[in-house]
Write a protein that holds these residues in place. Structure first.
Motif, short mmCIF file in Angstrom:
data_model
loop_
_atom_site.label_atom_id
_atom_site.label_comp_id
_atom_site.label_asym_id
_atom_site.label_seq_id
_atom_site.Cartn_x
_atom_site.Cartn_y
_atom_site.Cartn_z
N CYS A 116 0.59 -1.36 -0.04
CA CYS A 116 -0.21 -0.07 -0.26
C CYS A 116 1.08 0.84 0.03
O CYS A 116 0.33 1.91 -0.54
N GLU A 117 1.47 1.25 0.72
CA GLU A 117 3.05 2.46 0.73
C GLU A 117 3.28 2.25 -0.64
O GLU A 117 3.51 3.65 -0.86
N ARG A 118 4.17 1.31 -1.20
CA ARG A 118 4.23 1.92 -2.72
C ARG A 118 3.35 2.44 -3.49
O ARG A 118 3.68 2.64 -4.54
N ARG A 119 1.69 1.96 -2.99
CA ARG A 119 1.33 2.17 -4.30
C ARG A 119 0.50 4.03 -3.88
O ARG A 119 0.05 4.57 -4.16
N GLY A 120 0.72 4.43 -2.92
CA GLY A 120 0.38 5.67 -1.98
C GLY A 120 -0.91 5.38 -1.93
O GLY A 120 -1.74 6.59 -1.44
N PHE A 121 -1.11 4.18 -1.57
CA PHE A 121 -2.84 4.21 -0.81
C PHE A 121 -2.95 3.94 0.26
O PHE A 121 -1.85 4.54 1.16
N ASN A 122 -4.31 4.40 0.82
CA ASN A 122 -4.40 4.73 2.59
C ASN A 122 -4.96 3.79 3.36
O ASN A 122 -5.70 3.12 2.70
N VAL A 123 -4.69 3.68 4.15
CA VAL A 123 -4.40 2.56 4.83
C VAL A 123 -5.00 2.65 6.61
O VAL A 123 -4.32 3.68 7.23
N GLU A 124 -5.83 2.33 6.87
CA GLU A 124 -6.23 2.86 8.35
C GLU A 124 -6.53 0.75 9.08
O GLU A 124 -7.10 -0.04 8.57
N LEU A 125 -5.81 0.76 9.73
CA LEU A 125 -5.94 -0.47 11.07
C LEU A 125 -6.96 -0.18 11.81
O LEU A 125 -7.63 0.36 12.61
N LEU A 126 -8.08 -1.17 11.77
CA LEU A 126 -9.38 -1.41 12.20
C LEU A 126 -9.98 -2.43 13.36
O LEU A 126 -10.29 -2.24 14.42
N ASP A 127 -9.05 -3.72 12.85
CA ASP A 127 -8.34 -4.62 14.34
C ASP A 127 -7.45 -5.52 14.44
O ASP A 127 -6.59 -5.40 13.56
N ARG A 128 -7.11 -5.47 15.43
CA ARG A 128 -5.48 -5.74 15.53
C ARG A 128 -5.60 -6.93 17.05
O ARG A 128 -5.85 -6.66 18.45
N SER A 129 -5.62 -8.37 17.12
CA SER A 129 -4.73 -8.91 18.15
C SER A 129 -3.94 -9.77 18.47
O SER A 129 -3.42 -10.73 17.20
#
Length: 331
Positions: A116-129
């Motif tokens: 995603c970083e390479r493509r310039g996409f926005n990322v949101e972490l919604l859940d992490r366990s």
């Protein structure tokens, strides 16, 4: 967009803006191709009339640029379904294998974040366990960018890692699995009817992990269970329970839309005598081998890369494009 009252209905207005952006994604490269063809014609005429080779480098550069634009358009043509232009929810679930699988799940999370970083996409972490010793048990991210779902839809399935385990004191080779699931975020376009009071059970819980002074002290995290299908989604990234609920509802609609789409695909495949795509936790779609050989190979397309390092660092385009081309021939 500048018309009076356009933004009175935020969701409808945003839907129209998104639709306009998708149309522009097609119109812009088509315009570049038309204008580029005219430039090529002028350069060729100039070379013929003047008998000079000074314009040949410019001609070659223009042709190469147009070839790249055409290849990009071909990929877009392979992503013609309405959901392909949508943002994507990508979920990772560690498989059996203890700490090795949890560590592998986190490696995959990093791989997709780097892509995603390479493509310039926005990322949101919604859940992490997080897992007990290392890695993660599961995680869900939302990816927003041009054709995010179209590019990533082929990632659904099991991803297998073969390596010398860093957690085995005897230095033995281990096989680890992690399951990937990708769903499209179509917003209000998705024709999924849900009675939130009757069809869905809602549970609240305290968010886990590092979250500051507030997020871990209140039951702000939301877990939704669709009673008929058994689909479970959860969101804990916001301090606001209301925002987590809204995001979880979008995730649930996206997953139910995906299930309905896969059911239709399976019915069509059965009529054609073929096989449909296997869903979350199904067949192994890609093998990552770090020992004794080193390579990454897609089990469906046969596409293979000899150096796993760049792949695990987010260089996935070769695999994603190979799947799109393979999907065209399969269909």
């Amino acid at each position: 967009m500048g018309a009076a009252g356009f933004w009175d209905n935020q969701e409808k207005a945003q839907g129209l803006v998104n639709e306009m952006q998708q149309i522009q994604l097609v119109i812009k490269p088509l315009t570049e191709l038309v204008e580029g063809a005219e430039d090529l014609e002028v350069l060729m005429e100039f070379i013929e009339e003047e008998g000079s080779e000074d314009s040949i480098p410019e001609l070659s550069a223009t042709a190469a640029r147009l070839e790249s634009t055409l290849e990009h358009l071909e990929l877009q043509a392979m992503m013609s379904a309405p959901e392909d232009g949508s943002a994507a929810y990508l979920s990772i679930q560690a498989g059996e294998g203890g700490t090795d699988s949890s560590d592998w799940a986190e490696m995959l999370l990093r791989m997709y974040l780097r892509w995603c970083e390479r493509r310039g996409f926005n990322v949101e972490l919604l859940d992490r366990s997080d897992a007990e010793e290392a890695g993660i048990r599961s995680a869900t991210i939302r990816i927003e960018g041009d054709y995010a779902y179209g590019y990533l839809k082929g990632e659904t399935g099991n991803h297998r890692l073969i390596r010398i385990s860093p957690f085995d004191s005897a230095g033995r080779r281990h096989t680890s699995f992690a399951a990937i699931d990708v769903s499209p975020d179509m917003g209000e376009i998705a024709e999924i009817e849900i009675s939130w009071d009757q069809d869905v059970r809602e549970d609240t819980y305290r968010a886990s992990g590092a979250g500051g002074q507030h997020i871990n002290k209140t039951d702000s995290a939301i877990r939704l269970t669709h009673l008929e299908s058994g689909v479970v989604v959860q969101c804990q990234n916001n301090r606001s329970q209301h925002k987590n609920r809204a995001e979880a509802r979008k995730m649930l609609k996206a997953k139910l839309f995906q299930i309905a789409q896969e059911k239709r695909d399976a019915e069509l495949a059965a009529k054609r005598g073929g096989k449909s795509k296997i869903g979350f936790g199904g067949q192994t779609v890609r093998n990552y081998v770090l020992h004794p050989e080193q390579y990454v190979k897609d089990a469906r397309t046969g596409y293979k890369a000899g150096n796993p390092g760049p792949i695990l660092d987010g260089d996935l385009d070769g695999f994603l494009e190979a799947f799109l081309r393979w999907g065209m021939t399969e269909n």
